[in-house]
Design a protein around this motif. Structure first.
Motif, short mmCIF file in Angstrom:
data_model
loop_
_atom_site.label_atom_id
_atom_site.label_comp_id
_atom_site.label_asym_id
_atom_site.label_seq_id
_atom_site.Cartn_x
_atom_site.Cartn_y
_atom_site.Cartn_z
N VAL A 111 -9.43 2.27 -0.62
CA VAL A 111 -9.99 2.60 0.91
C VAL A 111 -9.03 1.95 1.83
O VAL A 111 -8.79 0.64 1.64
CB VAL A 111 -11.36 1.97 1.04
CG1 VAL A 111 -11.68 2.37 2.66
CG2 VAL A 111 -12.44 2.64 0.16
N SER A 112 -8.52 2.69 2.75
CA SER A 112 -7.34 2.14 3.84
C SER A 112 -7.72 3.05 4.95
O SER A 112 -7.76 4.19 4.73
CB SER A 112 -5.93 2.19 3.05
OG SER A 112 -5.35 1.90 4.26
N ASN A 113 -7.77 2.44 6.29
CA ASN A 113 -8.04 3.23 7.31
C ASN A 113 -7.23 2.63 8.36
O ASN A 113 -7.78 1.71 9.08
CB ASN A 113 -9.39 3.55 7.47
CG ASN A 113 -9.55 4.51 9.10
OD1 ASN A 113 -8.67 5.40 9.18
ND2 ASN A 113 -10.73 4.38 9.39
N GLY A 114 -5.87 2.85 8.32
CA GLY A 114 -5.14 1.82 9.62
C GLY A 114 -3.56 1.90 9.66
O GLY A 114 -3.11 2.66 8.50
N ASN A 115 -3.03 1.34 10.56
CA ASN A 115 -1.64 1.48 10.56
C ASN A 115 -1.01 0.56 9.50
O ASN A 115 -1.58 -0.31 9.15
CB ASN A 115 -0.93 0.96 11.85
CG ASN A 115 -1.06 2.04 12.78
OD1 ASN A 115 -1.22 3.24 12.51
ND2 ASN A 115 -1.26 1.59 14.11
N THR B 214 0.60 -1.10 -0.03
CA THR B 214 -0.09 -0.08 0.00
C THR B 214 0.79 1.30 0.06
O THR B 214 0.39 2.30 -0.02
CB THR B 214 -1.08 0.02 1.06
OG1 THR B 214 -0.21 -0.23 2.33
CG2 THR B 214 -2.02 -1.21 1.07
N LEU B 215 2.24 1.20 0.24
CA LEU B 215 2.88 2.41 0.07
C LEU B 215 3.99 2.39 -1.23
O LEU B 215 4.31 0.81 -1.64
CB LEU B 215 3.84 2.51 1.29
CG LEU B 215 3.13 2.68 2.50
CD1 LEU B 215 3.98 2.75 3.60
CD2 LEU B 215 2.28 4.11 2.56
N ARG B 216 4.47 3.20 -1.57
CA ARG B 216 5.35 3.24 -2.81
C ARG B 216 6.24 4.66 -2.54
O ARG B 216 5.91 5.51 -1.74
CB ARG B 216 4.74 3.62 -4.19
CG ARG B 216 4.29 2.40 -4.55
CD ARG B 216 5.38 1.29 -5.00
NE ARG B 216 4.83 -0.07 -5.43
CZ ARG B 216 4.55 -1.06 -4.60
NH1 ARG B 216 4.63 -0.96 -3.12
NH2 ARG B 216 4.30 -2.27 -4.93
N VAL C 88 11.08 9.83 0.73
CA VAL C 88 9.61 10.27 0.57
C VAL C 88 8.84 8.88 0.30
O VAL C 88 9.24 8.12 -0.52
CB VAL C 88 9.50 11.34 -0.29
CG1 VAL C 88 7.98 11.66 -0.55
CG2 VAL C 88 10.23 12.39 -0.09
N VAL C 89 7.64 8.78 1.04
CA VAL C 89 6.74 7.79 0.60
C VAL C 89 5.30 8.36 0.32
O VAL C 89 5.02 9.57 1.00
CB VAL C 89 6.75 6.66 1.50
CG1 VAL C 89 8.12 5.87 1.47
CG2 VAL C 89 6.13 7.27 3.00
N ARG C 90 4.51 7.64 -0.48
CA ARG C 90 3.11 8.09 -0.78
C ARG C 90 2.20 6.87 -0.71
O ARG C 90 2.77 5.64 -0.90
CB ARG C 90 3.19 8.80 -1.97
CG ARG C 90 3.43 8.15 -3.27
CD ARG C 90 3.18 8.66 -4.72
NE ARG C 90 3.51 7.84 -5.90
CZ ARG C 90 2.80 6.84 -6.30
NH1 ARG C 90 1.89 6.35 -5.49
NH2 ARG C 90 3.45 6.31 -7.37
N PRO C 91 0.74 6.81 -0.60
CA PRO C 91 0.15 5.83 -0.75
C PRO C 91 0.21 5.15 -2.35
O PRO C 91 0.34 5.88 -3.23
CB PRO C 91 -1.24 6.58 -0.58
CG PRO C 91 -1.06 7.80 -0.04
CD PRO C 91 0.22 8.19 -0.63
#
Length: 299
Positions: free
Chosen positions: A263-267, A201-203, A254-257
């Motif tokens: 939809v994502s809501n958490g660690n 979920t990160l790039r 640097v990271v981004r979604p």
């Protein structure tokens, strides 16, 4: 014709000279490490001293071979007061063609060879000099000699991974990850490397001129495929870095979604696994180095 007294005096002088000419020499050896406690990768000084008790003749053609125990390497000769030729070959310290001066009264003549040794492996290392390893015009050494060095294991590097300022990451936003590694040893940890692969979920985010904002570890930071780090990459890879003794270094990027719409809501946890940090000295991180980002994307 000489008197009896004269003859006796001549006889006494002859006996004295004969006794002096045949004076028995004792060749002694002393050796030491300084300091006697080292960490892996540190150096010490090895000194081998040779003593000659003969008050008439120097000991000539002095030669020895001192073989290092496993875990210690002799790297270079610092000084040589014995003359001849002294050499360090890694596993051995040698002397050929040396001379030890004659004794002066009750004080033996002496000379020494000093060399740099490196601590290669942890443990208690005993360097034994066998008396027959020394030869000279006065014979072998009278006794064996030994010296002991204790080499301590290196402490493992430790690390943290944190998000600068605010760990909440919303769609369209970016955050800065900071990976910090620490070295508590008295020597530098070199050849530092690790691969940090981001979760799905990160790039890597955008950056000018590069998403890699800073690097105090030195070496090279590339993406996980070995090319320049750019927006959209799946992680970073450090190679050839170093951490100075008792110090820390860090890499910030640097990271981004991966997707603002998902939809994502958490660690989201990003980790470098235990033993994922490598060094030339062979020590690595004992614990996982992790950091969390609170991802808030989608509806």
């Amino acid at each position: 014709m000489r008197s009896l007294g004269q003859l006796l005096r001549l006889l006494g002088l002859t006996l004295l000279l004969g006794s002096a000419g045949l004076a028995h020499a004792v060749i002694d050896i002393n050796k030491s490490f300084n300091p006697i406690n080292r960490d892996v990768g540190q150096t010490a000084t090895l000194v081998i001293s040779v003593f000659n008790s003969n008050p008439v003749n120097p000991a000539t053609a002095v030669a020895f071979t001192d073989t290092m125990p496993a875990g210690i390497s002799v790297t270079s000769v610092i000084s040589n007061t014995c003359g001849g030729s002294a050499n360090a070959t890694g596993s051995q310290l040698t002397l050929t063609g040396g001379t030890v001066p004659k004794a002066s009264g009750s004080i033996s003549g002496s000379c020494s060879v000093a060399a740099v040794v490196s601590a290669l492996a942890p443990g208690t290392h005993v360097n034994i000099f066998v008396k027959t390893d020394l030869t000279s015009s006065e014979g072998n050494a009278a006794l064996d000699a030994n010296a002991t060095m204790t080499v301590n294991s290196l402490a493992r590097p430790t690390g943290t991974k944190a998000v600068a300022v605010d760990p909440d990451l919303h769609g369209g936003g970016t955050r800065n990850y900071v990976i910090t590694l620490s070295n508590s040893n008295s020597i530098a940890l070199t050849g530092l490397g690790y691969t940090d692969t981001l979760p799905a979920t990160l790039r890597i985010g955008p950056g000018t001129p590069s998403p890699v904002l800073s690097n105090s570890c030195g070496g090279t930071v590339l993406n996980t495929t070995g090319t320049a780090v750019t927006d959209g990459d799946a992680g970073i890879k450090l190679s050839g870095g170093a951490i100075l003794p008792g110090a820390s270094c860090s890499v910030s990027f640097v990271v981004r979604p991966t997707s603002d719409a998902t939809v994502s809501n958490g660690n989201v946890t990003n980790s470098i696994p235990a033993n994922g940090v490598t060094t030339t000295q062979g020590v690595s991180n004992a614990a996982t180095i992790s950091g969390n980002i609170s991802l808030r994307t989608g509806a």
